[in-house]
Each structure stands twice: as structure tokens, then as C-alpha cells.
Design an enzyme around this catalytic site. Sequence first.
Site, short mmCIF file in Angstrom:
data_model
loop_
_atom_site.label_atom_id
_atom_site.label_comp_id
_atom_site.label_asym_id
_atom_site.label_seq_id
_atom_site.Cartn_x
_atom_site.Cartn_y
_atom_site.Cartn_z
N LYS A 68 3.45 1.44 -3.71
CA LYS A 68 2.85 0.67 -4.81
C LYS A 68 3.62 0.78 -6.14
O LYS A 68 3.56 -0.13 -6.95
CB LYS A 68 1.40 1.10 -5.02
CG LYS A 68 0.43 0.51 -4.01
CD LYS A 68 -0.97 0.98 -4.35
CE LYS A 68 -2.00 0.17 -3.63
NZ LYS A 68 -3.35 0.48 -4.08
N ASN A 82 -0.09 -4.06 -6.06
CA ASN A 82 -0.63 -4.11 -4.69
C ASN A 82 -0.48 -5.51 -4.08
O ASN A 82 -0.89 -5.73 -2.94
CB ASN A 82 -2.09 -3.64 -4.63
CG ASN A 82 -3.06 -4.68 -5.14
OD1 ASN A 82 -2.66 -5.58 -5.89
ND2 ASN A 82 -4.31 -4.59 -4.75
N THR A 95 0.84 -1.21 0.00
CA THR A 95 0.00 0.00 0.00
C THR A 95 0.87 1.25 0.00
O THR A 95 2.10 1.18 -0.16
CB THR A 95 -1.02 -0.04 1.17
OG1 THR A 95 -1.91 1.06 1.02
CG2 THR A 95 -0.33 0.06 2.53
N GLY A 138 -11.20 11.46 -10.85
CA GLY A 138 -9.91 11.21 -10.21
C GLY A 138 -8.89 10.73 -11.23
O GLY A 138 -9.26 10.15 -12.27
N ALA A 139 -7.61 11.00 -10.94
CA ALA A 139 -6.56 10.62 -11.87
C ALA A 139 -5.37 10.01 -11.13
O ALA A 139 -4.24 10.07 -11.58
CB ALA A 139 -6.12 11.84 -12.67
N TYR A 173 -15.00 3.17 0.56
CA TYR A 173 -15.90 2.18 1.17
C TYR A 173 -16.11 2.38 2.67
O TYR A 173 -16.82 1.60 3.30
CB TYR A 173 -15.41 0.76 0.89
CG TYR A 173 -14.03 0.45 1.42
CD1 TYR A 173 -12.92 0.61 0.62
CD2 TYR A 173 -13.86 0.00 2.72
CE1 TYR A 173 -11.66 0.35 1.10
CE2 TYR A 173 -12.60 -0.27 3.21
CZ TYR A 173 -11.50 -0.10 2.39
OH TYR A 173 -10.25 -0.37 2.87
N GLY A 204 -17.86 0.72 -2.75
CA GLY A 204 -16.55 0.13 -3.03
C GLY A 204 -16.20 -1.02 -2.09
O GLY A 204 -15.14 -1.64 -2.24
P1 NAP Z 1 -4.55 8.89 -5.07
O1 NAP Z 1 -3.66 8.19 -6.04
O2 NAP Z 1 -3.96 9.70 -3.99
O3 NAP Z 1 -5.52 9.87 -5.94
C1 NAP Z 1 -6.41 10.71 -5.31
C2 NAP Z 1 -7.32 11.40 -6.33
O4 NAP Z 1 -8.30 12.10 -5.57
C3 NAP Z 1 -6.60 12.40 -7.20
O5 NAP Z 1 -7.17 12.37 -8.49
C4 NAP Z 1 -6.92 13.73 -6.50
O6 NAP Z 1 -6.98 14.82 -7.39
C5 NAP Z 1 -8.31 13.47 -5.98
N1 NAP Z 1 -8.63 14.31 -4.83
C6 NAP Z 1 -8.06 14.28 -3.61
N2 NAP Z 1 -8.64 15.20 -2.80
C7 NAP Z 1 -9.58 15.83 -3.56
C8 NAP Z 1 -10.50 16.86 -3.29
N3 NAP Z 1 -10.57 17.44 -2.08
N4 NAP Z 1 -11.34 17.22 -4.27
C9 NAP Z 1 -11.28 16.64 -5.48
N5 NAP Z 1 -10.43 15.67 -5.81
C10 NAP Z 1 -9.58 15.25 -4.85
O7 NAP Z 1 -5.56 7.89 -4.38
P2 NAP Z 1 -6.06 6.46 -4.91
O8 NAP Z 1 -5.08 5.42 -4.53
O9 NAP Z 1 -6.43 6.59 -6.33
O10 NAP Z 1 -7.35 6.22 -3.99
C11 NAP Z 1 -8.52 7.01 -4.15
C12 NAP Z 1 -9.62 6.45 -3.27
O11 NAP Z 1 -9.98 5.15 -3.69
C13 NAP Z 1 -9.20 6.30 -1.78
O12 NAP Z 1 -10.26 6.77 -0.98
C14 NAP Z 1 -9.03 4.81 -1.60
O13 NAP Z 1 -9.34 4.41 -0.28
C15 NAP Z 1 -10.05 4.27 -2.58
N6 NAP Z 1 -9.71 2.90 -3.02
C16 NAP Z 1 -10.62 1.93 -2.77
C17 NAP Z 1 -10.35 0.64 -3.17
C18 NAP Z 1 -11.37 -0.43 -2.91
O14 NAP Z 1 -11.00 -1.61 -2.87
N7 NAP Z 1 -12.63 -0.07 -2.77
C19 NAP Z 1 -9.14 0.33 -3.82
C20 NAP Z 1 -8.22 1.36 -4.07
C21 NAP Z 1 -8.53 2.67 -3.66
P3 NAP Z 1 -5.70 15.75 -7.74
O15 NAP Z 1 -5.03 15.09 -8.91
O16 NAP Z 1 -6.29 17.06 -8.04
O17 NAP Z 1 -4.83 15.76 -6.51
#
Ligand code: NAP
Length: 487
Positions: free
Chosen positions: A286, A307, A282, A345-346, A431, A451
Amino acid sequence: MIKYCVSILAKNILEAYEKVQKIYNIADYIEIRADKFKDFDFNIFKKEFNLEKFIFTIRTPKNGGFFSGSEKKRIELLKYAIANNFGYVDIEYDLSPGLINWFSENKNKTKIIISYHNFNETSNNLDNICKKIIKQKPDVIKIVTKANYLSDNVKIFELLKKYRKNYKVVFHTMGEYGEISRIIGGISGNYFTYTSIEQELTAPGQLSIEKLKNEYKLDRLKRNFKLYGLLGNPIKHSHGYLIHNFAFNKNNINSLYLNFLENDLNSFFKNYIDLINGLSVTIPFKKDVINYLDKIDPKAKLIGSVNTILKKNGKLIGYNTDYIGFYNSLKKYINPYSKRIAILGAGGSARAVLVSLLDKQNDIKIFNRTVRNAKTLAQEFNCSYGDLSEVYEYNPQILINCTSVGMYPKVGDTPINTSKIRNCVVYDLVYNPYYTQFLRLASKHNIIVSGFDMFLRQAQEQFRLFTNINFSYLKYRNYFLKLLKII
Ligand code: NAP
């Protein structure tokens, strides 16, 4: 098999007695930390309990305790514990040779634990300290040090390997980095493992007996167990250990899953590569972990992050189970083929979601707070991009939140107002909470998906890679919801 010693630090005998009542039947040993006692009449204990499994310990601040009386008084109390037939008395290795001799010659039926503590570090000098203690003829050797790095535990494991055969030993480290040594040491030859009653930790990094038994399910493990775990930092709130140890237990597999709190990947792979069989990975490793692998699954390569790591014939292979977990849960609600899909998201999870949907003739558009990041991702995968506010006019059939917005504790937040969305499958990767604000606002006019299913399915896929067993995590979904305290 692991033996538990519950350490009890009470204000007085009566409080200690009440605490012992709660755990007497599940603890193999009970340590009475008498540092704060004013009265030492153990009759109440003698009437109800067998003192053979009790350890009497009384420590001054120098050794992590609270006793404020004179050293003379403390020694008198340790002698008094022998007179009261306590099973064990714990004395420090740096007492005068004359005193140590006295305890060794006058212990009667009581066994003597001779202990060394270092609250600052785990030095490279432990072997010498152990040899010094052996010369003092203890019944049990105890060496406890502070782990400042995850690698400090390896020094303790080596010591354990060397001495466990011929001596009764308790070797572990303290602090957050030392948690794993209490567990691995407990199954790998320590005479017992120090634990506490839930919420009453008596030493830094100590784990409660309830946690060790019910969450890690340690009672089932034998010494030749296989080791798995989560590599990351921070990992305090990670739930994987709960569900993987549950699954190991349900399937009668002699394997253990721990949290490896690490700062340094070089050090981790140098020190733990021989010990582990597989890993979850994590934040923040990653991507960087890819440099340490022998092989990487093509989909994980495309996603650009790993992962899951599996050790196969000594080689490390990297996978990404997020995209499988996501895809398998989404397709229960809609056939993700030839659809208009909006990804919010990106970041890392957006890449996994994107890769899972790319080859199905979908029209995918990425929307992000920082449009530059959306553009970079979109260009790499040949799709379109935009600002979060443009989602409504795109009118998606599938809308997926891959941002972290709405995650506990900021449960009122949402990346866009989904009450304006119609006839869509609205999916949130977040989730916790189970139903985010993003989903709640969408719920009237759309199908909504939490999720949590993705989380369970990606873990299930990890478990399949680790064990070759297809074990349905979804079957225990309600149990896991409660266990993981998902709101
Ligand atoms: P990450 O790589 O840090 O990416 C975060 C994304 O969220 C970026 O696009 C960021 O935009 C955006 N963001 C953050 N704060 C924001 C705000 N206040 N307003 C608008 N956009 C915002 O994170 P990640 O690994 O992709 O994870 C994202 C989410 O998915 C987490 O909550 C994680 O727990 C969840 N997740 C769930 C599972 C599951 O099994 N259900 C698996 C993986 C991840 P910018 O580019 O503008 O910073």
C-alpha cells in the site's frame, strides 16, 4: 466464450461414472484420468454419455500421474480408448516419433492432444517446444508449466497470442502463481480450461468449475474484456474478487477481477501494466506502490497509502477509498463533527480514519499498544495520544478500533474492555466476525457499528472509480455476508 474441461481423477470406473453424472451437463469436456483404474470396461459410460466430449488421459508419476503399470500397457490403453471412440486422447510430446505417427494415422474419429508438462519451471524455450509439437500434427496442442513467479504467466500469454489463431491450444501454468493463467487463458483463446469438481483438485492451482462459474462468473466474458485485480501477498483470503465480479456481472460489464499474488513490484509493473485497467492494493504494497504512480489523490497522499489504482489515458492514479468507506458508514450513526474521538491503533487504517475526521473540529486522541507509534502519528496530525488503558478516562463519544485485535480466528480477543464504555458510538474496523468481542462487550450501553459496512462502501467506491457506476454494494449486504462466510 470460455469452455470448461472438468478433470476427473477417480479410483475406478464406477467412481468416475458417479462423478461424471454430477457435471455432465455443465462441462463442455470431461477428462477421465484413468491412472488408478484396474478395470477399463467403458460400457457403463457408453450407455449414458456421449463419449465425443471425453478426453482419455493416463499418466505416470513422471508426468504428474499415478499409473504404475508398464509403458507398454499404458500405450495399449491409449489405443484402446481410440477403439472405444473417446473424443480425445492425450499423449505426451516426447513419445517416440513412431508411436506419435501411429496415433496420428490410426486415430479414426478421436482427436489427439499432444501435451508438454514442466513441473519445475516456465522456461523461455516454450516457442521451440510448441513448434516441435506442431510438427507432430496434433489436433490440440497442450503446454502446461509451473509458474514460480507471477511474471511466468506472461510467457504463456504471449505464446497464446501467437498460436491461438491457427491452432487449437491449451496453454497455462500451474501452482498458486499460475491461477490467473487458467482464467485469462480460458477467455483469451484456449480451446478449453481445465477445472475440477469442487474440493477435488487434480493439479496444483486448478480451480473448480463451480468457482469459475459462480464466483468469477466467467461465462459472461468476451475476449476483449477489461482486467482489474488485487495486488498483494498474501491474498488467499481476500474477498474482493467475489464482490467485484458480482458487480461486473450485475451491471453487464465485460470486465474481470483477479487476485495477483506478487512478490516484486518492479516485475509487476513491467509485465502487467499493459494488461490491467485498475487495481486494488493490499498488504504489503500500500505504501511502496506510490513510487510507481503518475499521480496521487491528495487525501491518499495525506494518508500515505494507496488501496486503489486507476489507469486513465495510460497514466496511473492512486486513491485511498478506505477513508471514504469509513466516513460514509460512520455518519449514518452520528454526525462526526466537534466530538471527542478515540482511535485505537496507529497503523495504516488508523491513518485513513484520522484523515477522514481531521477537518471536522473533532478532539481526536490516538491510543496504541506501542505508545511510541501513537506519538509519531499524533505529532504528524497534531492530536494527542496515550496508552490503550487510558481510553476510559478520556470518555470518548466515538470509539474506533483500528487495531487487528479480535479478527478471525482470535474472535475472543479485544483491545480494551468496552463494557466500561457508556453512551458512545463504538466502531470496529475488524469485520470478520461481524460482531467482534469489542462490539459485543459494548453493545449494552452504546451504539455499535461493524466494519463490514466500511468494507462494502470502500469497495463500492473502488467500483465507481473503475467503472463510473454507482452500484449499491449495501443492497446485497446479506448476500455478501454469506458469500464471504463472515461469521
Ligand atoms: P496495521 O497497519 O498492521 O496496524 C495494526 C495496529 O494494530 C497497530 O496499531 C498495532 O499496534 C495494533 N495491534 C496489533 N496487534 C495488537 C495486539 N495484540 N494488541 C494491541 N494492539 C495490536 O493494520 P491496519 O491496516 O491498520 O488494519 C487494522 C485492522 O483494520 C485489520 O484487522 C484490518 O482487517 C482492518 N481494516 C478493515 C477495513 C474495513 O474496510 N473494514 C479497512 C482497512 C483495515 P502496534 O503499533 O503496537 O504494533
